[in-house]
Structure formats: structure tokens, C-alpha cells
Write a protein that holds these residues in place. Sequence first.
Motif, PDB file in Angstrom:
ATOM      1  N   ASP A 132      38.534  62.988  26.407  1.00 28.27           N
ATOM      2  CA  ASP A 132      39.063  64.148  25.695  1.00 28.27           C
ATOM      3  C   ASP A 132      38.097  65.310  25.826  1.00 28.27           C
ATOM      4  O   ASP A 132      37.007  65.300  25.262  1.00 28.27           O
ATOM      5  CB  ASP A 132      39.271  63.821  24.202  1.00 28.27           C
ATOM      6  CG  ASP A 132      40.439  62.883  23.990  1.00 28.27           C
ATOM      7  OD1 ASP A 132      41.502  63.117  24.591  1.00 28.27           O
ATOM      8  OD2 ASP A 132      40.295  61.907  23.232  1.00 28.27           O
ATOM      9  N   GLY A 170      45.353  55.845  18.178  1.00 23.59           N
ATOM     10  CA  GLY A 170      45.227  55.418  16.792  1.00 23.59           C
ATOM     11  C   GLY A 170      46.018  56.422  15.958  1.00 23.59           C
ATOM     12  O   GLY A 170      45.930  57.624  16.197  1.00 23.59           O
ATOM     13  N   GLU A 189      46.174  51.088  15.104  1.00 21.81           N
ATOM     14  CA  GLU A 189      45.882  51.339  16.524  1.00 21.81           C
ATOM     15  C   GLU A 189      47.137  51.149  17.367  1.00 21.81           C
ATOM     16  O   GLU A 189      47.760  50.089  17.353  1.00 21.81           O
ATOM     17  CB  GLU A 189      44.756  50.400  16.991  1.00 21.81           C
ATOM     18  CG  GLU A 189      44.351  50.537  18.449  1.00 21.81           C
ATOM     19  CD  GLU A 189      43.650  51.869  18.798  1.00 21.81           C
ATOM     20  OE1 GLU A 189      43.363  52.673  17.896  1.00 21.81           O
ATOM     21  OE2 GLU A 189      43.397  52.091  19.987  1.00 21.81           O
ATOM     22  N   LYS A 190      47.506  52.190  18.074  1.00 25.23           N
ATOM     23  CA  LYS A 190      48.587  52.180  19.062  1.00 25.23           C
ATOM     24  C   LYS A 190      49.870  51.483  18.586  1.00 25.23           C
ATOM     25  O   LYS A 190      50.325  50.517  19.209  1.00 25.23           O
ATOM     26  CB  LYS A 190      48.086  51.556  20.365  1.00 25.23           C
ATOM     27  CG  LYS A 190      46.854  52.274  20.911  1.00 25.23           C
ATOM     28  CD  LYS A 190      46.554  51.947  22.356  1.00 25.23           C
ATOM     29  CE  LYS A 190      45.430  52.807  22.903  1.00 25.23           C
ATOM     30  NZ  LYS A 190      44.111  52.260  22.840  1.00 25.23           N
ATOM     31  N   ILE A 202      44.740  60.093  16.619  1.00 26.07           N
ATOM     32  CA  ILE A 202      43.296  60.355  16.711  1.00 26.07           C
ATOM     33  C   ILE A 202      42.976  60.758  18.142  1.00 26.07           C
ATOM     34  O   ILE A 202      43.388  60.081  19.086  1.00 26.07           O
ATOM     35  CB  ILE A 202      42.491  59.083  16.357  1.00 26.07           C
ATOM     36  CG1 ILE A 202      42.874  58.562  14.974  1.00 26.07           C
ATOM     37  CG2 ILE A 202      40.995  59.349  16.447  1.00 26.07           C
ATOM     38  CD1 ILE A 202      42.270  57.215  14.631  1.00 26.07           C
ATOM     39  N   THR A 230      39.324  51.896  15.416  1.00 21.15           N
ATOM     40  CA  THR A 230      40.328  52.290  14.409  1.00 21.15           C
ATOM     41  C   THR A 230      40.376  51.275  13.261  1.00 21.15           C
ATOM     42  O   THR A 230      40.458  51.655  12.087  1.00 21.15           O
ATOM     43  CB  THR A 230      41.724  52.389  15.073  1.00 21.15           C
ATOM     44  OG1 THR A 230      41.649  53.351  16.124  1.00 21.15           O
ATOM     45  CG2 THR A 230      42.802  52.804  14.083  1.00 21.15           C
TER      46      THR A 230
HETATM   47  C1  G1P Z   1      40.953  55.257  22.012  1.00 20.61           C
HETATM   48  C2  G1P Z   1      41.122  54.820  20.563  1.00 20.61           C
HETATM   49  C3  G1P Z   1      42.383  55.442  19.972  1.00 20.61           C
HETATM   50  C4  G1P Z   1      42.321  56.951  20.131  1.00 20.61           C
HETATM   51  C5  G1P Z   1      42.125  57.318  21.611  1.00 20.61           C
HETATM   52  C6  G1P Z   1      41.896  58.820  21.761  1.00 20.61           C
HETATM   53  O1  G1P Z   1      41.961  54.673  22.804  1.00 20.61           O
HETATM   54  O2  G1P Z   1      41.182  53.401  20.510  1.00 20.61           O
HETATM   55  O3  G1P Z   1      42.480  55.110  18.612  1.00 20.61           O
HETATM   56  O4  G1P Z   1      43.516  57.523  19.637  1.00 20.61           O
HETATM   57  O5  G1P Z   1      40.981  56.661  22.151  1.00 20.61           O
HETATM   58  O6  G1P Z   1      41.809  59.207  23.090  1.00 20.61           O
HETATM   59  P1  G1P Z   1      41.866  54.614  24.427  1.00 20.61           P
HETATM   60  O7  G1P Z   1      42.323  55.942  24.906  1.00 20.61           O
HETATM   61  O8  G1P Z   1      40.434  54.335  24.743  1.00 20.61           O
HETATM   62  O9  G1P Z   1      42.780  53.505  24.832  1.00 20.61           O
END
Ligand code: G1P
Length: 286
Positions: A132, A170, A189-190, A202, A230
Motif C-alpha cells: 500500500d 480485514g 479477516e477477509k 483495513i 487482524t
Molecule cells: C493484509 C491484512 C488485511 C489487510 C490487507 C491490507 O492482507 O491481513 O487485513 O486488509 O493486508 O492490504 P494481505 O493483503 O497481506 O493478504
Amino acid sequence: MPVTKAVLPVAGLGTRFLPVTKAIPKEMLPIADRPCLEYIVAEAVEAGITDLIFVTAAGKGAMEDYFHRSIALEEHLERVGKLDMAKEVRRVGELGTVVTVRQEQALGLGHAVLMGAPATGGEDFAVFLGDDIIDAKVPAIQQLLDVHAEKGGSVVALMDVPREETNRYGICAGEMLRPGLMHVSGMVEKPDPADAPSTYSIVGRYVLSGEIMQILTTTPRGKGGEIQLTDAIAVLADRGEVFGLEFEGDRFDTGNVVGLLCASIHFTLKRPDLAPAMRAALAEFR
Ligand code: G1P
């Protein structure tokens, strides 16, 4: 006490960018002429963070090299009269103090953050996820730190997403204290779109209570069989100690090829030395 430490989980394999990530860490892929990770580090430093804790893995040495000084290279550039370049190389090497810890098993984001515990020393700390990239007038993490200073507890960055995308993030539920600021009561989460308690997701910025490390040591495996950050924060949310902030700024998901290219175009268009040529080149596309 001001927050001066940040954990940056950067151990991921970057499979969405294979084959290039076979040899180059995903975080070192460029946005314009700088690695992705530099934008994150710059955001942290601008917000007063001095200690950058990289949670890394085998094959990621390039990141450490980049953020440490290379005196030999600086001296060479000075000798051959490339003084501006020498200054630039030195600037990058002096951005912050980088500490590297290894995540030896890929057990999930919660596990990665926990690996940073010896370096955070029980203090509240920030977390930055490398996928991000946020361009904002006030750095996104500073916006979270301001809420942390006002309310205490932990703060997560929020973005309202289309319901069909809740299974990528999340998701937080709670009460809006004022526009853009949520008192979070639950997190999941997801979740599948049908089960999501809201569409507030998130994104990769957190300011976390030092206590989260203790919680992570007993957080069971969750979604996908992984130890989820999360789920650990949800324990604090249950106690009413978590806030969510809809930050102001442009967010780029650089975890996919097109997102990375969009970020590159965005930041190139902001560079006076590159923008005219970029604009001209874009005009040629149909
Ligand atoms: C992670 C977190 C998730 C968040 C996201 C943001 O997921 O587990 O809660 O919303 O980053 O980019 P990932 O993208 O690593 O699967």
C-alpha cells in the motif's frame, strides 16, 4: 511517548510479480526511479519514525543494502565529480536506522509482526505494509498517529471498498465517532461479501499498542491457516481500544502489476523533471 519505531513486514515471496521476483525483492521494484519501499520509508521518516524494523527472509539482502550507506560508492561518485548523485545516494542511506530480523517460516502477517518484538521493546509502534503506497499531504501514518495521540489505544487505516472486495481485506465494524473516525468494536479477516459486517477495510497502516506482541504469542491460526494480525487486533477491539481512520490521500495497491504501473505514472507526473515527457508519452496511448 512519541511513536518512533515501525515494523515493516517485507518477507513475502512476491509471487504475483514472478518471474522478476525470482531475483529481485518485490519491495525493490521501481515506482519511477525509486524502489517501492523508499516511498514507505519516506512516509515513516516524515512522521518522525526513526527505527525501521524490516522483517525479512532469505534473498532480500538488496533492501538492506539500499537503506544502508555505501561509503565506497559515495566516494567514487565524489571522485568522478558526480556530486549530486553522491548526495542522493547518501540521502537514501541516512533515511533511518534499519534493523533486520528474519521470519524463518511464512506463518502469516501476525507472525511476521511478532518477529519484530525484540526490536520494539514493548513500545507502541507503527506497521507499514509494502503493497500500500499512499500519497497524501499529511502522511497517512501521521494521520493515524494524530488519532493515537488523541484517543490512545491502537489505530488502523480504513478505506470503504465495494462489497464484492471484502474478501481481500480485514474488515472493521463499529460506531462512527465523527466523519471518518470509527470506534471499532469488531474485526474479521477477509470475510465473504455476504458475511462482511461492513465495507470498511483495513489498508496497510497501523499504530499498535505494544501489548499486541503479547497477544500475538497466543493468537491461533485463522483465515488461510495463518496467524492473522487482524485476529490479534480484534482482541483489543473487543475491549474498545481500537480506532479506525478513513485517511485522506491517494492509495495505490502495488501488490499487482497494474497497480504498480499506476503508482509509477502518478509519481512520475508529480516530478517536474519527468512530468512533461510522461505526459507526452501518455498522449500516444489509446
Ligand atoms: C493484509 C491484512 C488485511 C489487510 C490487507 C491490507 O492482507 O491481513 O487485513 O486488509 O493486508 O492490504 P494481505 O493483503 O497481506 O493478504
